[in-house]
Every structure is written in C-alpha cells, then in structure tokens.
Design an enzyme around this catalytic site. Structure first.
Site, PDB file in Angstrom:
ATOM      1  N   GLY A  35       0.800  -1.219   0.000  1.00 44.86           N
ATOM      2  CA  GLY A  35       0.000   0.000   0.000  1.00 44.86           C
ATOM      3  C   GLY A  35       0.830   1.266   0.000  1.00 44.86           C
ATOM      4  N   ASP A  80       3.057   4.976 -11.974  1.00 42.45           N
ATOM      5  CA  ASP A  80       2.584   6.143 -12.745  1.00 42.45           C
ATOM      6  C   ASP A  80       1.078   6.319 -12.542  1.00 42.45           C
ATOM      7  OD1 ASP A  80       5.154   6.463 -13.763  1.00 42.45           O
ATOM      8  OD2 ASP A  80       4.755   5.069 -15.408  1.00 42.45           O
TER       9      ASP A  80
HETATM   10  O1  RIB Z   1       7.135   3.729 -15.045  1.00 45.27           O
HETATM   11  C1  RIB Z   1       7.145   2.838 -16.127  1.00 45.27           C
HETATM   12  C2  RIB Z   1       7.837   3.461 -17.294  1.00 45.27           C
HETATM   13  O2  RIB Z   1       9.185   3.681 -16.980  1.00 45.27           O
HETATM   14  C3  RIB Z   1       7.848   2.607 -18.535  1.00 45.27           C
HETATM   15  O3  RIB Z   1       6.717   2.794 -19.338  1.00 45.27           O
HETATM   16  C4  RIB Z   1       9.155   2.979 -19.200  1.00 45.27           C
HETATM   17  O4  RIB Z   1       9.001   3.647 -20.411  1.00 45.27           O
HETATM   18  C5  RIB Z   1       9.915   3.821 -18.172  1.00 45.27           C
HETATM   19  O5  RIB Z   1       9.897   5.146 -18.486  1.00 45.27           O
END
Ligand code: RIB
Length: 280
Positions: free
Chosen positions: A202, A230
């Site tokens: 988490g 991301d």
């Molecule tokens: O966070 C993942 C990303 O890290 C991937 O898509 C790769 O391109 C790197 O930038």
C-alpha cells in the site's frame, strides 16, 4: 472537469516477459517480446485522462516511426498533444523492460528526445494541476516548479539529483520505497505532502513527517507492475485536486495502481475511473 498538465517522457517500451530476471552479466533466453507505448510522463498523462481529467502533455519525441507507435494510445485516449515537440535531432525514447512472472521488472531507458525537452521550447498552460517526473532535464522541472501556479506534483522517479526548489515547491511528492531510501534526509526539504508507495503493502501519505492517511490496495493478481506507480501518481493527483479527503484519495490511488499491475504493459494496463470505483 479537472485540467491537468503533464510534463514528461514518452518512450516506446520493448518488454520481454521472462521466466526470471537476469543477474548482472547473465543471459536469460526464452522471453516473449511485446511493444507498448510507455514513458512515465505519457503513462501519467493517459492515466489521469482515463480517470476523468482533461490532460495536456508537454513532451519531446523524435521525428520517427517510433514516435507514432509511442503516441498512439495517448491520441486514442484524447490526451491533448498539441504541445508535444518533434525534434529531428534525436530518436524517440525507448525503454528495455524485463518482466518476471511475479510482475517485478527491470527497466533500462535510452531517453533520446526526452533529454531535449528544454524550458525554452514550450509555454506553460494554466491548469488545476501539473505533474512531472524525472525522465526529462532537471532544468525543465525546476522551470515548471517556479512558473506553474496550481497544484504541483513531483514524482521523483527515477531517483536522481533534483533542485531543492522543486522539493520546496511541490504540493505533493510521490516516491516508492526504493526512491525514498535513495533521497533519505533530503526529503526533509519538502514542504507539501509526501506519498510513499510500498508495492502490494500500500501507501502512506505524510505532511511534515505526520501521517495523514494510510491505505492498502485491494488484493489482486499481479501480472506486470510496469506503469503501476505512474497510475498511482496520476490517480492521487486527480483525487486530491478534485477535493477528495486524503484517506479517500489514497485508497483511490492504491486501487488504480493495483489494477494497472494486473495487466501487461504500461499504457494498455491503465484503468478507467469506472474500473477503479468498481474495485473499491
Ligand atoms: O514507469 C514505467 C515506465 O518507466 C515505462 O513505461 C518505461 O518507459 C519507463 O519510463
């Protein structure tokens, strides 16, 4: 609708599914190769868009076929690419990724055109929030920190030296536990919130060292963790800027990241808002 600007990288991910990650100097064969649009900036832009924000991406790609392949899902997803610069002097960024059956990965990035996204090459639009990561020049991130007026999120990935003004300016800093250890005491310069992610365990949201919220992701079967961080960054920014309470926003971000980890690749794995709400 929440308006978000993302300044960051665009890569084409060459992703090899392997039986195990190689040790230094070792060759592991028998992998299955796939190509996915990726790059931390592009992933965060598309994640925020799929979660309901209206997103503009500021990025730099080469004048090559790799760029078309890397941008295709952003285009289909409706991310505004009008400020995406095409630079004929450098190739589009490429990431070489190995993914183990556990979903754990290793990533090597050849940044190419991402390194040419300089502050003088774009104008900053107004928006509710700006998200950046560290796969572009530090001068560009410092420029954004100084000149953007809204909510400013800095995802300190991949870990590298960063101007202290960025830490002081950020309303939200996002790090995973490895990055948190790498930055160590320097994170004390942060004046805003710090979200630290701990994979399947988490995440914790802190302000000035005090815990504001803790959340665990729903249990999921992890296939490929690429893009999960991301997704978490984009989801947490969207939720906080929408005015969700810290606990609620952190739960939303953990669930979004968890869904991304259940599917292969970076951008194909990013969840929609409905999927996140359903999992919650
Ligand atoms: O966070 C993942 C990303 O890290 C991937 O898509 C790769 O391109 C790197 O930038």
């Amino acid at each position: 609708m929440t308006d978000i600007v993302v300044i960051g990288s665009v890569n084409l991910d060459l992703s090899a599914s392997v039986s195990r990650l190689p040790a230094a100097g070792e060759t592991v064969t028998g992998a299955k190769l796939s190509r996915f649009p990726g790059g931390k900036g592009a992933n965060q832009a598309l994640a925020a868009q799929r979660l309901g924000a209206n997103v503009k991406l500021i990025a730099c790609v080469g004048d090559d076929a790799t760029a078309d392949e890397a941008l295709v899902l952003l285009r289909e997803g409706g991310v505004d690419l009008d400020r995406c610069i095409i630079d004929a002097e450098a190739p589009t960024g490429v990431a070489l990724i190995s993914v183990a059956p556990s979903g754990e990965n290793q990533i090597v990035v050849a940044p190419g055109a991402n390194n040419r996204l300089e502050p003088e090459s774009f104008e900053l639009p107004n928006a509710d929030a700006l998200i950046c990561q560290l796969e572009i020049p530090g001068s560009t991130i410092a420029y954004a920190a100084e000149n953007f007026a809204g909510f400013f999120c800095a995802n300190l990935a991949p870990a590298k030296e960063i101007d202290v003004s960025v830490l002081q300016r950020a309303d939200l800093v996002v790090v995973n536990e490895t990055e948190a250890a790498w930055y160590g005491d320097s994170l004390a310069a942060c004046t805003g919130m710090i979200a630290t992610t701990y994979g399947a365990k988490g995440a914790v949201l802190r302000s000035q060292g005090d815990v504001m919220a803790e959340a665990s992701p729903p249990a999921v079967e992890v296939v490929d963790a690429t893009g999960a961080g991301d997704t978490f960054t984009a989801a947490l920014t969207v939720a906080l800027v929408e005015g969700q309470a810290p606990e609620e926003a952190l739960r939303f971000a953990c669930a979004a990241g968890a869904i991304a980890a259940t599917r292969q690749g970076a951008q194909p794995s990013l969840p929609t808002r409905d999927e996140v709400l359903q999992l919650l």
